[in-house]
Design an enzyme around this catalytic site. Sequence first.
Site, mmCIF file in Angstrom:
data_model
loop_
_atom_site.group_PDB
_atom_site.id
_atom_site.type_symbol
_atom_site.label_atom_id
_atom_site.label_comp_id
_atom_site.label_asym_id
_atom_site.label_seq_id
_atom_site.Cartn_x
_atom_site.Cartn_y
_atom_site.Cartn_z
ATOM 1 N N ASP A 102 28.709 29.346 -54.579
ATOM 2 C CA ASP A 102 27.491 29.751 -55.278
ATOM 3 C C ASP A 102 27.878 30.103 -56.710
ATOM 4 O O ASP A 102 29.066 30.171 -57.040
ATOM 5 C CB ASP A 102 26.824 30.950 -54.582
ATOM 6 N N ASP A 152 17.427 25.047 -54.206
ATOM 7 C CA ASP A 152 16.332 25.122 -55.180
ATOM 8 C C ASP A 152 15.433 23.907 -54.998
ATOM 9 O O ASP A 152 15.892 22.765 -55.100
ATOM 10 C CB ASP A 152 16.911 25.145 -56.589
ATOM 11 N N ARG A 226 16.406 36.382 -45.191
ATOM 12 C CA ARG A 226 15.359 37.112 -45.895
ATOM 13 C C ARG A 226 14.517 36.146 -46.726
ATOM 14 O O ARG A 226 13.285 36.243 -46.766
ATOM 15 C CB ARG A 226 15.997 38.184 -46.778
ATOM 16 N N GLU A 228 14.061 32.981 -46.168
ATOM 17 C CA GLU A 228 13.257 32.191 -45.236
ATOM 18 C C GLU A 228 12.037 32.979 -44.781
ATOM 19 O O GLU A 228 10.927 32.442 -44.673
ATOM 20 C CB GLU A 228 14.113 31.790 -44.047
#
Length: 250
Positions: A102, A152, A226, A228
Amino acid sequence: MQPRALRMFPEGTGPSPDPAGSHFERRIRSFQPRRSRVTTGQGEALKRWWPTRGIDIDGQSVLDLKEMFEGLPVVLEIGFGMGEATAQMAADDPSTGLLAVDVHTPGQGNLLGLAERNGLSNIRVANGDAIILLREMLAPDSLSGLRVYFPDPWPKARHHKRRLIQPEFLSLAATRLAPGAVLHCATDWENYAEQMLEVLTAHPDFENTQEDGGYTPRPAFRPLTRFEGQGLDKGHLVHDLMFRRAPKAG
């Protein structure tokens, strides 16, 4: 000059703001770096664990995953947010190594903190561009799985070219996945799910694990995140797709 939020990490003790520098071509990226405040706890976790469990994606060497994960099969996760789901999956399956990439510094620190608190030795955190990681730093057939959860969605039509799941990405990913390894995607954007299903179905290197050629029910090993939950609260439908790396010809 480094962004102010990252000055607390001298070289080698935390993630770099631009690990690949200008070594590689400029291209359309599927991610946006997010600069937000690193908490004290996240910063301390980064200082403690980055030297041994953090990887800057500089594209300058090929990672020895067998040594890094002590022989465990390795699954790559692209985009892990704050890392709660990643830590849960690592705890539930200690026999698999998770290489989680990430660009969000607070999330990197949070995941390393979760790994520390839960005694998880099967997590490594990579910082930077996943394309450079796949192309320059991973050996062919070195991954036993690839997870792309809630990337994204780039919802505006003019930005769809920025979406990660495209034919070119799949061709690259296929070279790094061992035959039979599974690419698992999930999204709560309906038209992105449709695009994923279309390009995966058409790609010669992948085959759907669903006999009917459609979406797969959410597997029990993928935690409800969270993010989702926020999508579900908005009435979004979540779709999972699981495609297997097809056997090599010949």
